[in-house]
Design a protein around this motif. Structure first.
Motif, short mmCIF file in Angstrom:
data_model
loop_
_atom_site.label_atom_id
_atom_site.label_comp_id
_atom_site.label_asym_id
_atom_site.label_seq_id
_atom_site.Cartn_x
_atom_site.Cartn_y
_atom_site.Cartn_z
N ASN A 43 -12.31 3.64 4.96
CA ASN A 43 -10.92 4.05 5.12
C ASN A 43 -10.52 4.07 6.60
N LEU A 44 -11.42 4.43 7.50
CA LEU A 44 -11.10 4.39 8.94
C LEU A 44 -10.95 2.96 9.43
N LEU A 45 -11.79 2.07 8.93
CA LEU A 45 -11.66 0.66 9.31
C LEU A 45 -10.36 0.07 8.78
N MET A 46 -9.97 0.46 7.55
CA MET A 46 -8.70 -0.03 7.00
C MET A 46 -7.53 0.50 7.81
N ASN A 47 -7.59 1.76 8.24
CA ASN A 47 -6.54 2.31 9.10
C ASN A 47 -6.38 1.46 10.36
N ALA A 48 -7.50 1.15 11.01
CA ALA A 48 -7.47 0.37 12.25
C ALA A 48 -6.96 -1.05 11.99
N LEU A 49 -7.45 -1.68 10.92
CA LEU A 49 -7.02 -3.04 10.59
C LEU A 49 -5.52 -3.08 10.29
N THR A 61 -0.22 11.47 -4.45
CA THR A 61 -1.63 11.15 -4.70
C THR A 61 -1.86 9.65 -4.64
N LEU A 62 -1.03 8.94 -3.89
CA LEU A 62 -1.17 7.49 -3.74
C LEU A 62 -2.14 7.18 -2.60
N PRO A 63 -2.70 5.97 -2.61
CA PRO A 63 -3.51 5.54 -1.46
C PRO A 63 -2.62 5.46 -0.22
N TYR A 64 -3.23 5.63 0.94
CA TYR A 64 -2.45 5.59 2.18
C TYR A 64 -3.32 5.12 3.34
N VAL A 65 -2.64 4.76 4.43
CA VAL A 65 -3.30 4.53 5.70
C VAL A 65 -2.73 5.53 6.69
#
Length: 187
Positions: free
Chosen positions: A18-24, A140-144
């Motif tokens: 999830n941290l890598l997806m935030n950065a990407l 409760t949705l996915p998020y960045v």
């Protein structure tokens, strides 16, 4: 849209997915803002609303020239060791479509109270009685987690994958690659 690129996150012992997806996603956002194009859409083919997670794959959708132009901008610089880029590939022929869009929660009762006070010319106590803390909406949705380029504040950008439809809807995408109207091929 005729082509797509999958950007898959590689396992990293130091950083969770999830941290890598935030950065990407933040890098993609900066790349789309800098380019100024509104013809690239995104999706998360391995998302799971039940957990919630966006998964480990970011898919870019667009025409060959637009995808080539975006990738030539080298927007994912600094993440090469954490990603595998696959494509551009041709979108499969048997396809369905869906919108991928941002959802904003009404999560700040304090902001709602200030707005109420302005609109109804009332005091803070009346606004607090009218709009209690329990009115905060929790999604409760996915998020960045992403930082705003204009304000510098960090916030959760909640992402929803809409219902599957059989006909595409043309339109433009914002600088996150999201749209409440335009569809992307879903496969």
């Amino acid at each position: 849209m005729e082509r797509y690129i999958d950007i898959r996150l590689l396992p990293d012992p130091e950083f969770p997915a999830n941290l890598l997806m935030n950065a990407l996603f933040a890098k993609l956002h900066r790349g789309l803002v800098g380019w100024g194009n509104n013809r690239i859409g995104v999706s998360f083919p391995r998302h799971d609303d039940g957990i919630p997670t966006l998964g480990k794959c970011l898919r870019l959708h667009g025409d060959q020239q637009d995808l080539d132009n975006l990738m030539a901008r080298n927007w994912f610089c600094g993440m090469r060791d954490n990603i595998l880029v696959v494509g551009p590939e041709t979108i499969p022929t048997s396809k369905v479509y869906r919108c991928v869009y941002r959802v904003q929660a009404k999560s700040s009762p304090e902001r709602l109270r200030r707005r109420y006070m302005q609109r109804h010319h009332t005091d803070a106590q009346t606004a607090r009685q009218t709009i209690p803390d329990s009115t905060a909406e929790m999604l409760t949705l996915p998020y960045v987690n992403i930082g705003s380029q204009s304000t510098g504040q960090r916030f959760r950008l909640f992402i929803a994958h809409g219902a599957i439809v059989e006909k595409p809807v043309e339109g433009s995408f914002n600088h996150y690659g999201l749209s409440p109207m335009a569809t992307i091929p879903w496969f």
